[in-house]
Write a protein that holds these residues in place. Structure first.
Motif, PDB file in Angstrom:
ATOM      1  N   UNK A  65      48.879 -39.988 -52.416  1.00 32.29           N
ATOM      2  CA  UNK A  65      49.293 -38.607 -52.191  1.00 32.29           C
ATOM      3  C   UNK A  65      48.336 -37.679 -52.919  1.00 32.29           C
ATOM      4  N   UNK A  66      47.829 -36.688 -52.188  1.00 32.52           N
ATOM      5  CA  UNK A  66      46.965 -35.673 -52.779  1.00 32.52           C
ATOM      6  C   UNK A  66      47.553 -34.314 -52.418  1.00 32.52           C
ATOM      7  N   UNK A  71      47.154 -32.053 -42.775  1.00 30.27           N
ATOM      8  CA  UNK A  71      48.010 -32.969 -41.995  1.00 30.27           C
ATOM      9  C   UNK A  71      47.255 -34.131 -41.351  1.00 30.27           C
ATOM     10  N   UNK A  72      46.064 -33.879 -40.806  1.00 25.89           N
ATOM     11  CA  UNK A  72      45.315 -34.965 -40.151  1.00 25.89           C
ATOM     12  C   UNK A  72      44.849 -36.005 -41.173  1.00 25.89           C
ATOM     13  N   UNK A  73      44.474 -35.564 -42.358  1.00 21.77           N
ATOM     14  CA  UNK A  73      44.083 -36.509 -43.410  1.00 21.77           C
ATOM     15  C   UNK A  73      45.304 -37.291 -43.896  1.00 21.77           C
ATOM     16  N   UNK A  74      46.439 -36.606 -43.991  1.00 21.68           N
ATOM     17  CA  UNK A  74      47.669 -37.266 -44.423  1.00 21.68           C
ATOM     18  C   UNK A  74      48.075 -38.349 -43.421  1.00 21.68           C
ATOM     19  N   UNK A  75      47.928 -38.057 -42.125  1.00 17.48           N
ATOM     20  CA  UNK A  75      48.248 -39.041 -41.093  1.00 17.48           C
ATOM     21  C   UNK A  75      47.306 -40.241 -41.184  1.00 17.48           C
ATOM     22  N   UNK A  76      46.014 -39.980 -41.348  1.00 19.68           N
ATOM     23  CA  UNK A  76      45.037 -41.070 -41.453  1.00 19.68           C
ATOM     24  C   UNK A  76      45.340 -41.939 -42.676  1.00 19.68           C
ATOM     25  N   UNK A  77      45.702 -41.299 -43.778  1.00 11.57           N
ATOM     26  CA  UNK A  77      46.047 -42.045 -44.988  1.00 11.57           C
ATOM     27  C   UNK A  77      47.311 -42.868 -44.753  1.00 11.57           C
ATOM     28  N   UNK A  78      48.286 -42.292 -44.077  1.00 10.35           N
ATOM     29  CA  UNK A  78      49.523 -43.010 -43.772  1.00 10.35           C
ATOM     30  C   UNK A  78      49.277 -44.234 -42.900  1.00 10.35           C
TER      31      UNK A  78
END
Length: 185
Positions: A65-66, A71-78
């Motif tokens: 978590x950063x 949102x697109x980076x969060x999805x890729x990380x997920x």
């Protein structure tokens, strides 16, 4: 492992690059990686080291978590969470017998072990690293032997641009034979 977001996490993982065959214990409090390396070297013999050879390390990101992540980076990380990645490395006999400060932390000594305890097949450490971008605190708990280890690591601190960051990962490694020259790092 060198492709992870924060190199400091790799530092903590490499500090596990040791193993014990008996009940000798290495302990340190508020010491630089070079001091920890000296203590390990002083333990001597086969008591505190990994066996040389080709090592396969499985890495599984549990949480990342950063603050303010798009949102697109969060999805890729997920999408990466829970998936394993395997990297290989070659540990030479010289590296196993004489681990240096780089083996235990950043060569620039930006990190300090708040505590480091290793013996009897278990490891427990807390390391703080201070950099221009902020500070990270990493904890690691796990088990080890001459031919394998398993550990859980957690990092809290500041990531890119001073944003709050939290990460948790699991590592497991095993010696997989002799070095081939085709290892990742």
């Amino acid at each position: 492992m060198r492709h992870l977001v924060l190199p400091a996490v790799t530092v903590a993982a490499l500090s596990l690059g040791l193993a014990a065959c008996n009940d000798r214990k290495v302990e340190a409090t508020n010491e630089k990686p070079s001091a920890v390396a000296s203590k390990v070297a002083a333990a001597g013999g086969d008591s505190v080291r990994l066996n040389p050879g080709r090592w396969e390390t499985r890495i599984r990101m549990v949480k990342m978590e950063i603050e303010g992540m798009p949102p697109e980076a969060k999805k890729a990380m997920g999408d990466m969470m829970g998936k394993e990645r395997t990297v290989t490395s070659c540990l030479t006999r010289e590296q196993a017998e004489k681990p240096d400060a780089k083996f235990f932390g950043q060569a620039d000594e930006a990190c300090t072990y708040d505590r480091f305890s290793m013996g009897g097949g278990t490891i427990d450490s807390k390391m703080t690293c201070k950099h221009e971008g902020g500070q990270q605190t990493m904890t690691m708990h796990g088990t080890y032997g001459g031919d394998s280890y398993a550990t859980s690591m957690e990092m809290q601190g500041q990531g890119p641009m001073g944003k709050a960051m939290s990460m948790q990962m699991e590592l497991s490694a095993k010696r997989a034979g002799d070095c081939t020259g085709k290892e990742d790092g």
